[in-house]
Design an enzyme around this catalytic site. Sequence first.
Site, PDB file in Angstrom:
ATOM      1  N   PRO A 137       0.889  -1.233  -0.069  1.00 38.78           N
ATOM      2  CG  PRO A 137      -0.672  -1.569   1.543  1.00 38.78           C
ATOM      3  CD  PRO A 137       0.402  -1.983   1.099  1.00 38.78           C
ATOM      4  CB  SER A 329      19.971  -1.425 -16.047  1.00 36.50           C
ATOM      5  OG  SER A 329      20.288  -2.800 -15.364  1.00 36.50           O
ATOM      6  CD  GLU A 379       8.153  -6.702 -13.510  1.00 32.81           C
ATOM      7  OE1 GLU A 379       7.327  -7.129 -12.511  1.00 32.81           O
ATOM      8  OE2 GLU A 379       9.179  -7.004 -13.836  1.00 32.81           O
TER       9      GLU A 379
HETATM   10  C1  LIG Z   1      -3.393  -5.391 -12.735  1.00 34.74           C
HETATM   11  C2  LIG Z   1      -2.150  -5.118 -11.877  1.00 34.74           C
HETATM   12  C3  LIG Z   1      -1.187  -6.143 -11.743  1.00 34.74           C
HETATM   13  C4  LIG Z   1      -0.140  -5.906 -11.212  1.00 34.74           C
HETATM   14  N1  LIG Z   1       0.688  -7.040 -10.818  1.00 34.74           N
HETATM   15  C5  LIG Z   1       1.771  -6.880 -10.048  1.00 34.74           C
HETATM   16  C6  LIG Z   1       2.481  -8.113  -9.501  1.00 34.74           C
HETATM   17  O1  LIG Z   1       2.403  -9.103 -10.048  1.00 34.74           O
HETATM   18  N2  LIG Z   1       3.660  -7.862  -8.515  1.00 34.74           N
HETATM   19  C7  LIG Z   1       3.747  -6.815  -7.949  1.00 34.74           C
HETATM   20  O2  LIG Z   1       4.554  -6.440  -7.092  1.00 34.74           O
HETATM   21  N3  LIG Z   1       2.944  -5.425  -8.379  1.00 34.74           N
HETATM   22  C8  LIG Z   1       2.235  -5.593  -9.022  1.00 34.74           C
HETATM   23  N4  LIG Z   1       1.133  -4.469  -9.613  1.00 34.74           N
HETATM   24  C9  LIG Z   1       1.604  -3.291  -9.020  1.00 34.74           C
HETATM   25  C10 LIG Z   1       2.329  -2.229 -10.035  1.00 34.74           C
HETATM   26  O3  LIG Z   1       3.606  -2.702 -10.161  1.00 34.74           O
HETATM   27  C11 LIG Z   1       2.193  -0.960  -9.416  1.00 34.74           C
HETATM   28  O4  LIG Z   1       0.887  -0.335  -9.668  1.00 34.74           O
HETATM   29  C12 LIG Z   1       3.142   0.149 -10.090  1.00 34.74           C
HETATM   30  O5  LIG Z   1       4.484  -0.215  -9.710  1.00 34.74           O
HETATM   31  C13 LIG Z   1       2.970   1.442  -9.771  1.00 34.74           C
HETATM   32  O6  LIG Z   1       2.849   1.587  -8.366  1.00 34.74           O
HETATM   33  P1  LIG Z   1       1.536   2.272  -7.526  1.00 34.74           P
HETATM   34  O7  LIG Z   1       0.213   1.809  -8.123  1.00 34.74           O
HETATM   35  O8  LIG Z   1       1.686   2.316  -5.809  1.00 34.74           O
HETATM   36  O9  LIG Z   1       1.555   3.922  -8.343  1.00 34.74           O
HETATM   37  P2  LIG Z   1       2.483   5.085  -7.728  1.00 34.74           P
HETATM   38  O10 LIG Z   1       3.875   4.663  -7.260  1.00 34.74           O
HETATM   39  O11 LIG Z   1       1.734   5.644  -6.326  1.00 34.74           O
HETATM   40  O12 LIG Z   1       2.327   6.156  -8.730  1.00 34.74           O
HETATM   41  C14 LIG Z   1       1.500   6.944  -9.133  1.00 34.74           C
HETATM   42  C15 LIG Z   1       1.689   7.627 -10.313  1.00 34.74           C
HETATM   43  O13 LIG Z   1       2.831   8.649 -10.068  1.00 34.74           O
HETATM   44  C16 LIG Z   1       3.912   8.362 -11.007  1.00 34.74           C
HETATM   45  N5  LIG Z   1       5.195   8.291 -10.157  1.00 34.74           N
HETATM   46  C17 LIG Z   1       5.611   7.859  -9.148  1.00 34.74           C
HETATM   47  N6  LIG Z   1       6.638   8.340  -8.666  1.00 34.74           N
HETATM   48  C18 LIG Z   1       7.068   9.172  -9.398  1.00 34.74           C
HETATM   49  C19 LIG Z   1       8.328   9.995  -9.809  1.00 34.74           C
HETATM   50  N7  LIG Z   1       9.459   9.878  -8.967  1.00 34.74           N
HETATM   51  N8  LIG Z   1       8.630  10.719 -10.868  1.00 34.74           N
HETATM   52  C20 LIG Z   1       7.526  10.782 -11.726  1.00 34.74           C
HETATM   53  N9  LIG Z   1       6.252  10.121 -11.653  1.00 34.74           N
HETATM   54  C21 LIG Z   1       6.332   9.340 -10.656  1.00 34.74           C
HETATM   55  C22 LIG Z   1       3.823   6.915 -11.482  1.00 34.74           C
HETATM   56  O14 LIG Z   1       4.301   6.843 -12.634  1.00 34.74           O
HETATM   57  C23 LIG Z   1       2.205   6.818 -11.364  1.00 34.74           C
HETATM   58  O15 LIG Z   1       1.621   7.423 -12.775  1.00 34.74           O
HETATM   59  C24 LIG Z   1       0.226  -4.536 -10.426  1.00 34.74           C
HETATM   60  C25 LIG Z   1      -0.880  -3.652 -10.669  1.00 34.74           C
HETATM   61  C26 LIG Z   1      -1.618  -3.924 -11.505  1.00 34.74           C
HETATM   62  C27 LIG Z   1      -2.815  -2.687 -11.478  1.00 34.74           C
END
Ligand SMILES: Cc1cc2nc3c(=O)[nH]c(=O)nc-3n(C[C@H](O)[C@H](O)[C@H](O)COP(=O)(O)OP(=O)(O)OC[C@H]3O[C@@H](n4cnc5c(N)ncnc54)[C@H](O)[C@@H]3O)c2cc1C
Length: 402
Positions: A137, A329, A379
Amino acid sequence: MINLEIPKKFKPLAGQANQVATEVFRPISRKYDEAEHSYPKELDMLASLIDGMSEGSGSGAGAAGVRRESSDGDDGNRNGSNLSTVLGIVELCWGDVGLLLSMPRQGLGNSAIASVASEEQLERYGGKWAAMAITEPEAGSDSAAIRTTAELDGEEYVLNGEKIFVTSGDRAELIVVWASLDPSQGRAAIKSFIVERDNPGLKLDRLEHKLGIRASDTANFILQDCRVPKEALLGSPEVDTKQGFGGAMQTFDNTRPLVAAMAVGVTRAALERTRELLAEAGVEIDYATPALSQPAAAARYLEMEADYEAARLQTLHAAWMADNGKPNSLQASMAKAKAGRTCVEVALCCVELCGAAGYGEDELLEKWARDAKILDIFEGTQQIQMLIVARRLLGKSSSELR
Ligand SMILES: Cc1cc2nc3c(=O)[nH]c(=O)nc-3n(C[C@H](O)[C@H](O)[C@H](O)COP(=O)(O)OP(=O)(O)OC[C@H]3O[C@@H](n4cnc5c(N)ncnc54)[C@H](O)[C@@H]3O)c2cc1C
């Protein structure tokens, strides 16, 4: 020189994957989009077939196949498991990306295991279906912020925390969980642990309802005094502050090209169907005439096709580098950024170009437009990939450029 041909040894594999996509995935694509949370049982038989294809070809047809080759100083060109996996995934996702994500034993956790597991761990866990649990979260894009802990107690680690959005989390047999050995030591203390799905300390909280990839289950978990054997830690238990996050992040170098490949597959599906629908409407794409002298729809199509080719080549390049022991990378992030964005833009533009046909449920175009978005999120989001690319090109650390 760039050779754009699919390597001869991978042609049968790509052909078989395309056949599976055409004959198995496409016919059930809409069915499991509508029946969210029901397991596509048709995949069981198929998964055994894919296992056989991987064994037969000596390289991966699905995500379980990737294994990072070490550089042995040999400058010869090697086309290995990363490239073959990418080629297989492109074809299968041309069929249906949600179904590919639901394929037993082909989870992103499998790639993580294949990338960094010791030979003993491969022996113990190989052949099982593994999901990947990083996100929490309070930790999405910033995976260094994860709060799940792993405390050594005798011969076992005890895991406590919460994991959300775990693809295939409910169906997989193993979950690769990222946890910190010591939160006071920052990123270097983050390690991955293999947790058996039936571990009593791993409690399913809920399954998500989603915009796209509805055939794939997405689970949230609570880890409560979840005990795993010491040997479940992937890689080294040492906390090396000099290496920082490198150890855990290394798996992304292999998995990001795979997600890029998923995007390339969906993009091609949307482009091909759009071309057919445009042709039915009397718009033919003419490669011998400048785009600006063609109908607007044809010119837009040619633009999208160029973007698709760029995304595809980036993806193949990143996978090829992994096969040849080259640090990738930068290229893995470039491929993921380019392919993810291209997929979202192309799929939506195809809906636009095809009008009512593109928006209705008689066609899969509207579904692909919904499926596409996740490929630009998980990812590592588009923005995060761009950040990584910028850091690499400018030689900045994550604290210098955030
Ligand atoms: C259907 C689905 C399947 C998934 N499967 C997996 C899985 O198998 N395993 C797993 O571990 N996770 C999984 N995820 C999680 C996914 O990897 C995360 O949702 C993703 O990494 C983004 O994290 P967040 O949702 O917390 O968004 P946040 O990190 O809160 O980001 C919100 C927005 O802010 C932007 N942002 C954040 N930081 C910055 C920055 N420094 N500079 C500019 N922009 C920024 C992001 O790009 C995004 O647009 C899944 C998610 C979904 C929706």
